[in-house]
Design a protein around this motif. Structure first.
Motif, mmCIF file in Angstrom:
data_model
loop_
_atom_site.group_PDB
_atom_site.id
_atom_site.type_symbol
_atom_site.label_atom_id
_atom_site.label_comp_id
_atom_site.label_asym_id
_atom_site.label_seq_id
_atom_site.Cartn_x
_atom_site.Cartn_y
_atom_site.Cartn_z
ATOM 1 N N UNK A 3 0.917 -1.211 0.071
ATOM 2 C CA UNK A 3 0.285 -0.203 -0.031
ATOM 3 C C UNK A 3 1.329 0.882 0.349
ATOM 4 N N UNK A 4 0.195 1.787 -0.793
ATOM 5 C CA UNK A 4 0.774 3.771 -0.832
ATOM 6 C C UNK A 4 0.624 4.347 0.863
ATOM 7 N N UNK A 5 2.404 4.682 1.256
ATOM 8 C CA UNK A 5 1.673 5.501 2.329
ATOM 9 C C UNK A 5 1.875 6.706 1.968
ATOM 10 N N UNK A 7 3.738 10.090 2.893
ATOM 11 C CA UNK A 7 4.718 10.533 3.332
ATOM 12 C C UNK A 7 5.483 10.489 2.478
ATOM 13 N N UNK A 8 5.810 9.006 2.888
ATOM 14 C CA UNK A 8 7.126 8.459 2.907
ATOM 15 C C UNK A 8 7.302 7.455 1.288
ATOM 16 N N UNK A 9 6.142 7.893 0.407
ATOM 17 C CA UNK A 9 5.918 7.179 -1.289
ATOM 18 C C UNK A 9 5.424 8.812 -1.549
ATOM 19 N N UNK A 10 5.775 10.058 -1.659
ATOM 20 C CA UNK A 10 5.536 10.879 -2.203
ATOM 21 C C UNK A 10 6.249 11.489 -3.626
ATOM 22 N N UNK A 11 7.452 11.200 -3.097
ATOM 23 C CA UNK A 11 8.645 11.688 -4.091
ATOM 24 C C UNK A 11 8.118 10.445 -5.416
ATOM 25 N N UNK A 12 7.884 8.910 -4.663
ATOM 26 C CA UNK A 12 7.573 8.119 -6.087
ATOM 27 C C UNK A 12 7.055 8.094 -6.693
ATOM 28 N N UNK A 46 -5.666 5.630 -1.105
ATOM 29 C CA UNK A 46 -5.439 5.472 -0.139
ATOM 30 C C UNK A 46 -7.172 4.429 0.660
ATOM 31 N N UNK A 47 -7.967 5.942 0.087
ATOM 32 C CA UNK A 47 -9.047 5.270 0.706
ATOM 33 C C UNK A 47 -9.839 4.402 0.296
ATOM 34 N N UNK A 68 9.542 0.978 -8.173
ATOM 35 C CA UNK A 68 9.323 1.034 -9.448
ATOM 36 C C UNK A 68 7.834 1.339 -10.586
ATOM 37 N N UNK A 69 7.342 1.269 -9.549
ATOM 38 C CA UNK A 69 5.783 2.310 -10.769
ATOM 39 C C UNK A 69 5.323 1.646 -9.642
ATOM 40 N N UNK A 70 4.025 2.369 -9.945
ATOM 41 C CA UNK A 70 2.125 1.665 -9.534
ATOM 42 C C UNK A 70 2.000 0.933 -9.955
#
Ligand SMILES: CC(C)(COP(=O)(O)OP(=O)(O)OC[C@H]1O[C@@H](n2cnc3c(N)ncnc32)[C@H](O)[C@@H]1OP(=O)(O)O)[C@@H](O)C(=O)NCCC(=O)NCCS
Length: 169
Positions: A3-5, A7-12, A46-47, A68-70
């Motif tokens: 799962x995307x978080x 703050x942690x994953x904003x730059x990605x 996230x929802x 590497x992506x989503x």
């Protein structure tokens, strides 16, 4: 895949959403800064995790946790069925990662979410995406328009028990 978080994953997410091929094939989400990406993850991505138990996940390399992506499953208001989506950063394309990630997302859809159908949409000029969907065992069904007055997209579909389902079934 996880799962995307915010703050942690904003730059990605800034990098993925501003990739030229993503903008051309998927659209411009207007997310340019890490702060905007954190809001985008919190409010737009996230929802779905809480509501459906799935969503768009971050794809990382096992070896070093490099993003590497989503890739993941989406339930959009405009489509009856859940669709599988994917976008990799350019330097990680052509390695088979998209096929691996999308296969895993679909297995989750069949075996955990117990979906009876999974669809996918792509613009007709996205030959890489079309090739991947066919490799996943999905078949072209029809052209659809998700939003009035926008371009039509191709709708691909696979059914539970069909060739796109995992071998264990
Ligand atoms: C669409 C997209 C995700 C496809 O990614 P991709 O890396 O081309 O897809 P794949 O994982 O199937 O890998 C493709 C190639 O990698 C190679 N490959 C596959 N498995 C491999 C492996 N195990 N080892 C090495 N190479 C491999 C093959 O050459 C394969 O090509 P093939 O289909 O002719 O066999 C990517 O082009 C992308 O992110 N595009 C921009 C965003 C976008 O358009 N998203 C889709 C919106 S609908």
């Amino acid at each position: 895949m996880r799962e995307l978080e915010p703050e942690r994953d904003a730059a990605s997410i800034v990098e993925v959403l501003n990739d030229p091929a993503f903008v051309r094939n998927v659209g411009d989400r207007g997310v340019r800064t890490n702060a905007e990406a954190a809001v985008y993850i919190r409010e737009r991505i996230a929802p779905s995790y809480d509501r459906f138990g799935f969503g768009m996940w971050l794809v990382e390399l096992v070896a070093n946790a490099e993003p590497i992506g989503i890739c993941g499953l989406l339930k959009r208001d405009a489509l009856e069925d859940v669709d599988v989506g994917f976008s990799l950063l350019e330097r990680y394309r052509g390695c088979g990662y998209a096929f691996e990630a999308a296969s895993a997302a679909m297995t989750y859809g069949w075996e955990v979410a117990r979906l009876s159908r999974i669809v996918a949409i792509t613009v007709p000029h996205n030959s890489r995406s079309i090739a991947l969907l066919q490799k996943l065992g999905m078949q072209f069904e029809k052209m659809v328009q998700l939003v009035p007055d926008t371009r039509e997209v191709m709708l691909f579909a696979a059914s539970a028990g069909g060739q796109a389902q995992s071998d264990s079934k």
